[in-house]
Each structure stands twice: as structure tokens, then as C-alpha cells.
Design a protein around this motif. Structure first.
Motif, short mmCIF file in Angstrom:
data_model
loop_
_atom_site.label_atom_id
_atom_site.label_comp_id
_atom_site.label_asym_id
_atom_site.label_seq_id
_atom_site.Cartn_x
_atom_site.Cartn_y
_atom_site.Cartn_z
N UNK A 35 0.81 -1.30 0.02
CA UNK A 35 -0.10 -0.15 -0.04
C UNK A 35 1.03 1.23 0.00
N UNK A 36 2.03 1.46 0.73
CA UNK A 36 2.88 2.52 1.00
C UNK A 36 3.57 2.76 -0.46
N UNK A 37 3.79 1.50 -0.80
CA UNK A 37 4.62 1.76 -2.50
C UNK A 37 3.66 2.11 -3.28
N UNK A 38 2.47 1.69 -3.52
CA UNK A 38 1.52 2.32 -4.45
C UNK A 38 1.08 3.73 -4.53
N UNK A 39 1.15 4.28 -2.88
CA UNK A 39 0.93 5.59 -2.56
C UNK A 39 1.91 6.50 -3.13
N UNK A 40 3.12 5.84 -3.00
CA UNK A 40 4.53 6.93 -3.50
C UNK A 40 4.73 6.64 -4.84
#
Length: 165
Positions: free
Chosen positions: A41-46
Motif C-alpha cells: 500500500x505504501x509503495x502504491x501511494x508513493x
């Protein structure tokens, strides 16, 4: 995309420091499947394609379903995640986007309903780590699709998710 700097080779000591944090998070006792959802999820946000590819592969190797992986960006609108996972995903978004709302009280209160103080600190450190990896991969244009699971580490003690970094 052309890679810029191989930060792993250029700054081996920095990678070792990050791996120390990863080791701590791994040994903290949080569910590994939950951690992969948080990392994805963090990787997709970033917008980190390299890390999104990596953590999708790792999650699948740990038995995560395609349905849950595909829906991670719209987790609020689906019934596919537990309440604890939802709290972790909300916390991940708030910590990753800290400049937007400074981690609102309602998100903190939800997280505290599902995580002990120690677990929440450990979860936050996992989020800090993936945000750092994302920034390194994006800044230096680590090529997406080049990550391969380390079968030896996977069989022995779980996936070595940083083997290809």
C-alpha cells in the motif's frame, strides 16, 4: 527507464543500516502477511513500481490472494480485509502521507483498538522503512521487474525481500 545510481553498491553501509531496521521489524512479531499489505500500500501511494512489484511477488509467495492484492488501493470499498488489516492500512496511509493531515486522531484511535503500543511502534517502523526504500528506488530509478525471490531464504526463514536491492 534508465537506472541512475546503484545505491546498494555505492552506499553499502547505508543499506546495512536499513537492513538492521528490516531485521528488527521482521523479529518484532507482526504478521508477515499484514506487513506485505502495508508495504504494498505504501509503495502504491508513493508510486514506487519497483517496490510494488517486489511486495506483490513476496505477498503471493506467502499465500496472499490475487483478489486482495488487486484491491489494496480500494481497500475501504471491499470486504476482503480484516478489521486489524483495515486499521493497519489506514495507519499506513496516514503515516505515508504525514504532510497531508499529520496522522489524525481518528486514525490513531482506530489503530490503537487493534494494536498494542509496541505493535503500533513496530508497524510505524515498518512503514518508515518502506517509505525510505520507496524513496531510494524512485530517486535512483531502480528498474521494476528485476526483483527475484531468494528461494533459499524463503524456504529457511521467509522471504528475503531485500535480496535484490
Amino acid at each position: 527507464m534508465e537506472p541512475r545510481i546503484d545505491y546498494v553498491k555505492t552506499a553499502a553501509e547505508a543499506r546495512a543500516a536499513m537492513m538492521g531496521l528490516e531485521k528488527y521489524v521482521h523479529q518484532a512479531g507482526l504478521d508477515r502477511g499484514l506487513l506485505e499489505l502495508v508495504r504494498l500500500r505504501a509503495s502504491l501511494i508513493n508510486g514506487c513500481a519497483y517496490c510494488a512489484d517486489m511486495h506483490t511477488k513476496v505477498a503471493r509467495s506467502q499465500g496472499e490472494t490475487e483478489q486482495r492484492l488487486y484491491a489494496i488501493s480500494v481497500w475501504r470499498e471491499t470486504p476482503f480485509y480484516t478489521e486489524r488489516e483495515r486499521a493497519a492500512l489506514a495507519w499506513t496511509e496516514a503515516v505515508t502521507l504525514v504532510s497531508v493531515d499529520h496522522v489524525p486522531d481518528d486514525v490513531y484511535n482506530l489503530a490503537r483498538q487493534h494494536f498494542t503500543e509496541k505493535e503500533l511502534v513496530d508497524l510505524t517502523l515498518a512503514i518508515v522503512a518502506i517509505n525510505t526504500w520507496n524513496r531510494l528506488a524512485i530517486a535512483f530509478r531502480t528498474v521494476p521487474g528485476t526483483f527475484e525471490l531468494d528461494v533459499r531464504s524463503n524456504a529457511a526463514q521467509g522471504v528475503d525481500v531485500k535480496a535484490a536491492r
